[in-house]
Design a protein around this motif. Structure first.
Motif, mmCIF file in Angstrom:
data_model
loop_
_atom_site.group_PDB
_atom_site.id
_atom_site.type_symbol
_atom_site.label_atom_id
_atom_site.label_comp_id
_atom_site.label_asym_id
_atom_site.label_seq_id
_atom_site.Cartn_x
_atom_site.Cartn_y
_atom_site.Cartn_z
ATOM 1 N N LEU A 137 0.821 -1.225 0.000
ATOM 2 C CA LEU A 137 0.000 0.000 0.000
ATOM 3 C C LEU A 137 0.850 1.268 0.000
ATOM 4 N N GLY A 138 1.969 1.236 0.727
ATOM 5 C CA GLY A 138 2.707 2.486 0.944
ATOM 6 C C GLY A 138 4.049 2.573 0.237
ATOM 7 N N GLY A 139 4.494 1.472 -0.367
ATOM 8 C CA GLY A 139 5.763 1.482 -1.096
ATOM 9 C C GLY A 139 6.958 1.719 -0.181
ATOM 10 N N ILE A 140 8.046 2.215 -0.785
ATOM 11 C CA ILE A 140 9.280 2.355 -0.004
ATOM 12 C C ILE A 140 9.201 3.495 1.012
ATOM 13 N N ASN A 141 8.169 4.312 0.894
ATOM 14 C CA ASN A 141 8.031 5.434 1.821
ATOM 15 C C ASN A 141 7.363 5.034 3.145
ATOM 16 N N ALA A 142 6.830 3.811 3.191
ATOM 17 C CA ALA A 142 6.071 3.392 4.373
ATOM 18 C C ALA A 142 7.005 2.809 5.417
ATOM 19 N N ARG A 143 7.345 3.588 6.420
ATOM 20 C CA ARG A 143 8.254 3.069 7.455
ATOM 21 C C ARG A 143 8.054 3.703 8.831
ATOM 22 N N LEU A 409 2.052 -4.647 14.502
ATOM 23 C CA LEU A 409 2.946 -3.482 14.427
ATOM 24 C C LEU A 409 4.339 -3.834 14.953
ATOM 25 N N LEU A 410 4.395 -4.678 15.975
ATOM 26 C CA LEU A 410 5.712 -5.119 16.484
ATOM 27 C C LEU A 410 6.440 -5.933 15.408
ATOM 28 N N ARG A 411 5.676 -6.761 14.679
ATOM 29 C CA ARG A 411 6.293 -7.546 13.588
ATOM 30 C C ARG A 411 6.786 -6.625 12.474
ATOM 31 N N ILE A 412 5.985 -5.622 12.146
ATOM 32 C CA ILE A 412 6.380 -4.690 11.081
ATOM 33 C C ILE A 412 7.627 -3.916 11.504
ATOM 34 N N GLU A 413 7.654 -3.508 12.767
ATOM 35 C CA GLU A 413 8.823 -2.778 13.269
ATOM 36 C C GLU A 413 10.077 -3.633 13.125
ATOM 37 N N ARG A 414 9.950 -4.907 13.456
ATOM 38 C CA ARG A 414 11.106 -5.812 13.351
ATOM 39 C C ARG A 414 11.495 -6.011 11.884
ATOM 40 N N LEU A 416 11.110 -3.972 9.451
ATOM 41 C CA LEU A 416 11.741 -2.756 8.923
ATOM 42 C C LEU A 416 13.148 -2.542 9.486
ATOM 43 N N GLY A 417 13.405 -3.140 10.626
ATOM 44 C CA GLY A 417 14.731 -3.024 11.244
ATOM 45 C C GLY A 417 15.124 -1.566 11.426
ATOM 46 N N GLY A 418 16.324 -1.223 10.998
ATOM 47 C CA GLY A 418 16.839 0.128 11.186
ATOM 48 C C GLY A 418 16.092 1.198 10.405
ATOM 49 N N GLU A 419 15.262 0.783 9.450
ATOM 50 C CA GLU A 419 14.494 1.755 8.658
ATOM 51 C C GLU A 419 13.296 2.306 9.427
ATOM 52 N N ALA A 420 12.856 1.561 10.454
ATOM 53 C CA ALA A 420 11.631 1.954 11.174
ATOM 54 C C ALA A 420 11.834 3.271 11.924
ATOM 55 N N ILE A 421 10.809 4.117 11.885
ATOM 56 C CA ILE A 421 10.826 5.348 12.682
ATOM 57 C C ILE A 421 9.576 5.331 13.552
ATOM 58 N N TYR A 422 9.701 5.771 14.790
ATOM 59 C CA TYR A 422 8.518 5.924 15.630
ATOM 60 C C TYR A 422 7.952 7.315 15.358
ATOM 61 N N ALA A 423 6.660 7.390 15.060
ATOM 62 C CA ALA A 423 6.069 8.638 14.573
ATOM 63 C C ALA A 423 6.301 9.833 15.501
ATOM 64 N N SER A 424 6.419 9.603 16.805
ATOM 65 C CA SER A 424 6.588 10.761 17.696
ATOM 66 C C SER A 424 7.905 11.471 17.438
ATOM 67 N N LYS A 425 8.811 10.789 16.724
ATOM 68 C CA LYS A 425 10.093 11.407 16.379
ATOM 69 C C LYS A 425 9.944 12.455 15.263
#
Ligand code: PGA
Ligand code: ZN
Length: 429
Positions: A137-143, A409-414, A416-425
């Motif tokens: 759904l979000g392509g490479i921008n979804a992280r 969401l925990l699985r997606i975070e894993r 994505l590894g280092g690519e994941a960003i937490y939105a509050s950042k």
């Protein structure tokens, strides 16, 4: 060569939601062997302008709550109309269903039938492409992992207590990762349990529809104060780490004849309620207030938003019902700074994404949301990451249908590894 994305089979069946009510599951299979399975959720405090969930009303089955007509609409009408199409043509498929239904509120085929099909189509496409749904759904921008708003005290239509306000949420904003935010939320949830037990007795820790405790309280302040204590005694601060949000769902306690709101045992006029929210927001540094007024009161929302001067996010749920036209009205009047996004309020995935697009283009926070009646379906977790949040509402960190979303969401975070960003950042709140 055969196109693996072609729809080979559309099936539907009646399954159960988290309240034991029947709901629609749709299963779509592609030529390439991809499978998409989606289940429609159901609200309890529904907005008047939502797309219509079709129920049979046959009192001899499930007390009128069965959805066999919606299931047969998928099998007999929707299935034949989309059979042989390419699942990647999501917009076209959604449009066919909208035309086939031909009502403004999806009442003929049922928004439950249409939504489950629409989501199953996207999931079948992702499965055929061997991609996670959020990435399809979000392509490479979804992280971006969304900030969870966790409803840990339930009132209103979701609980058997006297609290007028429906949801008392904690919002872990001051952390580096989504998994840390969830850990903190669980620590507070458990701390709240001991606070409630010691003050109100063992029965105070029974849970409501969304997994939050449903203590025998009457006063809104009492619930917020208990949250504040649980946050503090867990060692977190209310300014930078964990904020409090409310969903008043005020239509539920509005008296249309008296033009007043029944809250804390009092009847408040609209003006008095504006003052009430303003004081509460200042006292507890509230992050957001959802549906503070009746679902037609665009002006009252605007008045409150003006008085709060941007210090609190004013969120529209029943006011806007994931409907672009109503969002545009709210924008024109300055009613909201955040919107709830519930795919089943509008009925298709592409309309949901369009709505999110309009909100984001206008600088409005989007909060992707579950319903009080849910299932193991975790599609909203993927949508939240696909559109980079910034928020998700999916209940307490308890009850399988709520943790299904957090766990995904925990699985997606894993993944994505280092690519994941937490939105509050990346979001300024
Ligand atoms: P509902 O409540 O799913 O019962 O409508 C959720 C909400 O009001 O946000
Ligand atoms: Zn709401």
């Amino acid at each position: 060569m055969n196109n693996p994305f072609i729809i080979r089979n559309v099936d539907a069946l009646q399954v159960l939601d988290s309240r034991g009510d029947p709901t629609v599951e749709v299963v779509i299979e592609t030529v390439g062997g991809g499978i998409g399975r989606a289940i429609a959720p159901a609200g309890a405090s529904k907005g008047r302008y939502e797309a219509v969930e079709l129920r049979d009303g046959d009192l001899s089955r499930f007390k009128g709550r069965s959805v066999l007509k919606a299931v047969s609409n998928v099998i007999n009408y929707i299935g034949p109309a989309i059979h042989g199409m390419d699942v990647r043509r999501q917009r076209e498929i959604d449009k066919i269903m909208i035309q086939l239904d031909s009502t403004l509120n999806k009442s003929r085929l049922g928004a439950n039938a249409i939504l489950a099909t629409s989501l199953a189509v996207a999931k079948a496409a992702a499965d055929t492409a061997k991609m996670p749904l959020f990435q399809y759904l979000g392509g490479i921008n979804a992280r971006t992992l969304p900030i969870p708003m966790l409803n840990i005290i339930n009132g209103g239509a979701h609980a058997g207590n006297e609290l007028a306000v429906q949801e008392f949420m904690i919002v872990p904003i001051g952390f580096d990762t989504f998994s840390d935010a969830i850990r903190v939320a669980v620590e507070i949830y458990k701390e709240l349990k001991s606070v409630l037990k010691s003050r109100y007795g063992a029965s105070a820790v029974n849970v409501g529809d969304e997994g939050g405790y449903a203590p025998p309280m009457k006063y809104v302040r009492e619930a917020i104060e208990t949250l504040r204590i649980a946050i503090k005694s867990s060692g977190y601060d209310l300014e930078k780490q964990v904020r409090i949000s409310l969903d008043a769902a005020a239509t539920q306690f509005y008296d249309e004849d008296k033009k007043a709101y029944k809250i804390d045992g009092n009847m408040l006029t609209e003006d008095k309620l504006i003052e009430y929210w303003r004081d509460l927001a200042a006292e507890y540094n509230l992050l957001s207030i959802e549906d503070p007024f009746y679902e037609e009161s665009f002006e009252a929302y605007a008045q409150l938003k003006k008085e709060l001067k941007g210090s609190v996010i004013v969120i529209g749920d029943d006011l806007i019902v994931t409907n672009v036209t109503r969002l545009l009205t709210a924008l024109k009047q300055g009613s909201v700074s955040g919107v709830i996004v519930k795919p089943n309020q509008v009925g298709t995935l592409s309309e949901t994404l369009d709505f999110i697009g309009v909100a984001k283009a206008n600088g409005i926070y989007t909060i992707i949301s579950h319903r009080s009646g849910e299932s193991e379906d975790n599609t909203i977790a993927h949508i939240a990451v696909a559109v980079n949040g910034p928020f998700i509402k999916t209940g307490a960190p308890a009850r399988g249908e709520r943790t299904a979303k957090y766990n995904e969401l925990l699985r997606i975070e894993r993944y994505l590894g280092g690519e994941a960003i937490y939105a509050s950042k990346i979001v300024s709140i």
